[in-house]
Each structure stands twice: as C-alpha cells, then as structure tokens.
Scaffold this motif. Structure first.
Motif, PDB file in Angstrom:
ATOM      1  N   PHE A 114     -24.547  96.697  32.371  1.00  0.00           N
ATOM      2  CA  PHE A 114     -24.028  98.026  31.768  1.00  0.00           C
ATOM      3  C   PHE A 114     -22.629  97.788  31.248  1.00  0.00           C
ATOM      4  N   LEU A 115     -21.789  97.296  32.302  1.00  0.00           N
ATOM      5  CA  LEU A 115     -20.134  97.108  31.760  1.00  0.00           C
ATOM      6  C   LEU A 115     -20.217  96.286  30.731  1.00  0.00           C
ATOM      7  N   ASN A 116     -20.943  95.104  30.725  1.00  0.00           N
ATOM      8  CA  ASN A 116     -21.029  94.202  29.410  1.00  0.00           C
ATOM      9  C   ASN A 116     -21.215  94.679  27.985  1.00  0.00           C
ATOM     10  N   LEU A 117     -22.326  95.760  28.164  1.00  0.00           N
ATOM     11  CA  LEU A 117     -22.697  96.332  27.087  1.00  0.00           C
ATOM     12  C   LEU A 117     -21.171  97.246  26.296  1.00  0.00           C
ATOM     13  N   ILE A 118     -20.613  97.989  27.311  1.00  0.00           N
ATOM     14  CA  ILE A 118     -19.355  98.351  26.713  1.00  0.00           C
ATOM     15  C   ILE A 118     -18.454  97.389  26.446  1.00  0.00           C
ATOM     16  N   TYR A 119     -18.140  96.280  26.943  1.00  0.00           N
ATOM     17  CA  TYR A 119     -17.250  95.373  26.711  1.00  0.00           C
ATOM     18  C   TYR A 119     -17.622  94.695  25.255  1.00  0.00           C
ATOM     19  N   LEU A 120     -18.864  94.460  25.183  1.00  0.00           N
ATOM     20  CA  LEU A 120     -19.485  93.836  24.036  1.00  0.00           C
ATOM     21  C   LEU A 120     -19.068  94.964  22.773  1.00  0.00           C
ATOM     22  N   ALA A 121     -19.244  96.218  22.814  1.00  0.00           N
ATOM     23  CA  ALA A 121     -19.110  97.026  21.915  1.00  0.00           C
ATOM     24  C   ALA A 121     -17.485  96.974  21.602  1.00  0.00           C
ATOM     25  N   THR A 122     -16.717  96.797  22.549  1.00  0.00           N
ATOM     26  CA  THR A 122     -15.088  96.685  22.474  1.00  0.00           C
ATOM     27  C   THR A 122     -14.767  95.489  21.709  1.00  0.00           C
ATOM     28  N   LEU A 123     -15.541  94.388  21.550  1.00  0.00           N
ATOM     29  CA  LEU A 123     -15.060  93.171  20.950  1.00  0.00           C
ATOM     30  C   LEU A 123     -15.759  93.241  19.666  1.00  0.00           C
ATOM     31  N   ALA A 124     -16.926  93.799  19.422  1.00  0.00           N
ATOM     32  CA  ALA A 124     -17.405  94.011  18.056  1.00  0.00           C
ATOM     33  C   ALA A 124     -16.637  95.024  17.182  1.00  0.00           C
ATOM     34  N   SER A 125     -15.981  96.056  17.880  1.00  0.00           N
ATOM     35  CA  SER A 125     -15.395  96.888  17.087  1.00  0.00           C
ATOM     36  C   SER A 125     -14.134  96.530  16.475  1.00  0.00           C
ATOM     37  N   ARG A 126     -13.333  95.791  17.629  1.00  0.00           N
ATOM     38  CA  ARG A 126     -12.022  95.079  17.148  1.00  0.00           C
ATOM     39  C   ARG A 126     -12.120  93.951  16.168  1.00  0.00           C
ATOM     40  N   SER A 127     -13.236  93.194  16.384  1.00  0.00           N
ATOM     41  CA  SER A 127     -13.458  92.056  15.455  1.00  0.00           C
ATOM     42  C   SER A 127     -13.689  92.644  13.899  1.00  0.00           C
ATOM     43  N   LEU A 128     -14.334  93.497  13.745  1.00  0.00           N
ATOM     44  CA  LEU A 128     -14.795  94.090  12.689  1.00  0.00           C
ATOM     45  C   LEU A 128     -13.613  95.076  11.970  1.00  0.00           C
ATOM     46  N   LEU A 129     -12.983  95.983  12.822  1.00  0.00           N
ATOM     47  CA  LEU A 129     -12.023  96.840  12.265  1.00  0.00           C
ATOM     48  C   LEU A 129     -10.696  96.693  12.283  1.00  0.00           C
ATOM     49  N   LEU A 130     -10.182  95.738  13.134  1.00  0.00           N
ATOM     50  CA  LEU A 130      -8.712  95.594  13.171  1.00  0.00           C
ATOM     51  C   LEU A 130      -8.635  94.773  11.691  1.00  0.00           C
ATOM     52  N   PRO A 131      -7.236  95.251  10.812  1.00  0.00           N
ATOM     53  CA  PRO A 131      -7.126  94.402   9.809  1.00  0.00           C
ATOM     54  C   PRO A 131      -6.830  92.921   9.992  1.00  0.00           C
ATOM     55  N   GLN A 132      -6.878  91.928   8.774  1.00  0.00           N
ATOM     56  CA  GLN A 132      -6.953  90.454   9.109  1.00  0.00           C
ATOM     57  C   GLN A 132      -5.500  90.232   9.559  1.00  0.00           C
ATOM     58  N   CYS A 133      -5.579  89.620  10.739  1.00  0.00           N
ATOM     59  CA  CYS A 133      -4.373  89.559  11.678  1.00  0.00           C
ATOM     60  C   CYS A 133      -4.638  88.621  12.815  1.00  0.00           C
ATOM     61  N   PRO A 134      -3.605  87.937  13.462  1.00  0.00           N
ATOM     62  CA  PRO A 134      -4.056  86.836  14.707  1.00  0.00           C
ATOM     63  C   PRO A 134      -4.640  87.630  15.657  1.00  0.00           C
ATOM     64  N   ARG A 135      -4.349  89.035  15.917  1.00  0.00           N
ATOM     65  CA  ARG A 135      -5.101  89.836  17.081  1.00  0.00           C
ATOM     66  C   ARG A 135      -6.564  89.814  16.523  1.00  0.00           C
ATOM     67  N   ARG A 136      -6.765  90.026  15.281  1.00  0.00           N
ATOM     68  CA  ARG A 136      -8.251  90.133  15.172  1.00  0.00           C
ATOM     69  C   ARG A 136      -9.120  88.688  15.249  1.00  0.00           C
ATOM     70  N   GLN A 137      -8.380  87.668  14.962  1.00  0.00           N
ATOM     71  CA  GLN A 137      -8.956  86.453  15.207  1.00  0.00           C
ATOM     72  C   GLN A 137      -9.040  86.281  16.605  1.00  0.00           C
ATOM     73  N   GLY A 138      -8.045  86.813  17.445  1.00  0.00           N
ATOM     74  CA  GLY A 138      -8.315  86.451  19.021  1.00  0.00           C
ATOM     75  C   GLY A 138      -9.601  87.357  19.492  1.00  0.00           C
ATOM     76  N   TRP A 139      -9.899  88.547  18.882  1.00  0.00           N
ATOM     77  CA  TRP A 139     -11.003  89.232  19.315  1.00  0.00           C
ATOM     78  C   TRP A 139     -12.274  88.476  19.080  1.00  0.00           C
ATOM     79  N   ARG A 140     -12.335  87.899  17.648  1.00  0.00           N
ATOM     80  CA  ARG A 140     -13.427  87.293  17.314  1.00  0.00           C
ATOM     81  C   ARG A 140     -13.634  86.056  18.002  1.00  0.00           C
ATOM     82  N   ARG A 141     -12.585  85.554  18.458  1.00  0.00           N
ATOM     83  CA  ARG A 141     -12.726  84.126  19.391  1.00  0.00           C
ATOM     84  C   ARG A 141     -13.390  84.716  20.760  1.00  0.00           C
TER      85      ARG A 141
END
Length: 297
Positions: A262-289
């Motif tokens: 259950f907790l991992n589903l929420i975490y996965l949603a966080t990873l996916a949203s930040r990987s997709l929605l953040l502008p192109q920047c090192p932070r976005r690359q970090g979340w994608r990683r």
C-alpha cells in the motif's frame, strides 16, 4: 575509566575531512570528558599512524567496508562513554555543540537521543531531522510535494528555527547523540542496512521503547554533505541505489507485507508524478533515476 562522551566517526576515504572534524572537536569541546573513535571502513589504515600520538583518539580498522551503521556499531563496542555520539566525517563543529548536547541530556533524563542544527557548505540551514517517521503520513506528504508538512511545521520542518528544543521523529546520523543504556536496551544500528535509513530505524525503535528524541538548536554543526562520495554521475546513481535499498529495508523491518505494498503504491505515484511533471532539470533526472531503480527491484 569512563568518559562522558564517545565520539564515533566513520571513515571511508575521508581522512582529510576527518582531520578537520577532529580539529574542530578539540577546538570547541570543553566542560566534559570525551574520547574520539575513528572507525575506518577498510579504506585508510594509515589513520592509525596519523593519530598514534593523540591520546584522545582511538582508530579501529575494519577488514571490509561494512557501511555506516555497522561501522558505528564497531565503535560502540569499544566505547567507554555515558553517551555515544555519531558524528559524520564531513562535519565541523561551530561551537561547543557536543557539550551543549551533553548538558541537555544530563538535564533531561527522559530524552533518549538528540542532535543539533546543521548548516551546509554555504552556512545555510540544511536537513537536521524530520518531524515524523516514514509511513502513511510520510508518503502522503511526499506525494503532495511536502505541502502538509510545510503548512504544519513552517520553517521548523527540517531545521530548528524556534530557538528552543523540541521533539522530532528522528535525528540525521550526521550528529546523533544516544544514551548508552538506551542503545544497550534497543540494540545499535540494524546490520541489514548498509547506508541510509539506519538512523531512522534506530530512532523508530527508541520511540517504540518509550524514548524521546529532541532537536537542540543551540548546538551548531556544519555538514559538508556528500564528502565521502566522489563526484560524478555514476556515484549519483550509486547513492540513489543505496537510498532505495535503505528505504526497502526500513519498510521490511517496520511494516507487514500488505501494508508495504500500500505504501509503495503511494510512493510509486510520487515517483511517477515528479518524473513526468517536473520541468527538465537535474531534480527531474534524479526522480527518474529513482523510478528506474524502484522497478529494477
């Protein structure tokens, strides 16, 4: 003969920073007795010779790199202090921080662990603690981009700007002071961790045992974060992998299988949203990683 504080510094190719850290301890520490225990993670055994003439420094050389928590445990085994103080090698005391923490612990026997305020390389406030432990509220807070935590705690979310001590969820391992008898009761750092989340887990066990953990803002320490890592893209990936591994171990030790999913589903949603929605920047690359590492396990 017992001493007030055993200061434990874990070294892994950070001998230059260890030297500066030790110098700051000698410069600012007064009003209490202490010993310094440097635990070398099979990287620089010559530290034994470097500190051979310093009676307040003991060097423990390990045969392999066992990570942060287990190396601290090795220091605990030879420590004589009433208090055990885990201090990162990439830290520099800015005042009599250890003495301040000792005095606070002496005056507050109900407190099991504490730490001070940390400042980064530019002397700006940096992560010193978190107000809560990982779990449901933590994951929801991360998914909502920290807004609930910021609304509730304001500028006192990860750094103590209040001017007074207050209770927290956990103290970062960079400057964690522990009562010796509490460590003997709940155990030291769990050996399942290599690096990251080990202090969170230890603080969780202390809290479950009824102990309190406090931030003491009068104690000031500079934390030159990441000093034990070489610069480079490959090391960034290594840090992400170790952080994700630490998270997995923490959740395995503290929650049952169904709740972890259950907790991992929420975490996965966080990873996916930040990987997709953040502008192109090192932070976005970090979340994608992080997202990539998450699926690789």
């Amino acid at each position: 003969m017992n001493v007030d504080v055993s200061i434990i510094i874990v070294n892994y190719h950070t001998s230059c920073q260890v030297r500066d850290c030790v110098e700051s301890v000698h410069k600012y520490s007064s009003g209490f007795s202490y010993e310094l225990i440097i635990v070398d993670n099979a990287s620089e055994p010559e530290l034994k010779e470097l500190y051979a003439t310093d009676p307040e420094v003991k060097v423990v050389c390990l045969d392999e790199n066992v990570g942060f928590g287990r190396a601290n445990n090795a220091g605990f085994e030879v420590a004589r202090g009433r208090y055990l103080f885990c201090l990162n090698p990439d830290t520099i005391l800015l005042n009599n921080a250890i003495g301040i923490l000792v005095r606070f612990m002496d005056e507050h026997p109900e407190v099991s662990a504490c730490g001070g305020n940390l400042f980064n390389t530019d002397m700006q406030p940096t992560l010193s603690f978190r107000r809560q432990l990982p779990g449901f509220k933590w994951e929801i807070n991360e998914f909502l981009n920290l807004k609930p935590e910021k609304r509730k705690y304001g500028s006192n979310r990860i750094f103590n700007n209040s001017g007074r001590p207050f209770e927290v969820g956990y103290i970062t391992g960079a400057d964690l002071m522990l009562r010796r008898d509490v460590v003997e009761k709940v155990g030291g750092f769990d050996p399942h961790f290599f690096m990251y989340y080990e202090e969170t887990d230890l603080c969780s066990r202390i809290r479950k045992a009824g102990g309190k953990i406090f931030s003491v803002p009068e104690a000031r320490i500079q934390h030159l974060e990441g000093g034990s890592f070489e610069k480079g893209e490959s090391i960034s990936l290594s840090r992400v992998e170790r952080s994700e591994a630490g998270r997995r171990v923490y959740y395995q030790l503290n929650f049952n299988w169904l709740y972890r999913q259950f907790l991992n589903l929420i975490y996965l949603a966080t990873l996916a949203s930040r990987s997709l929605l953040l502008p192109q920047c090192p932070r976005r690359q970090g979340w994608r990683r992080r997202l990539k590492v998450f699926f690789s396990h």
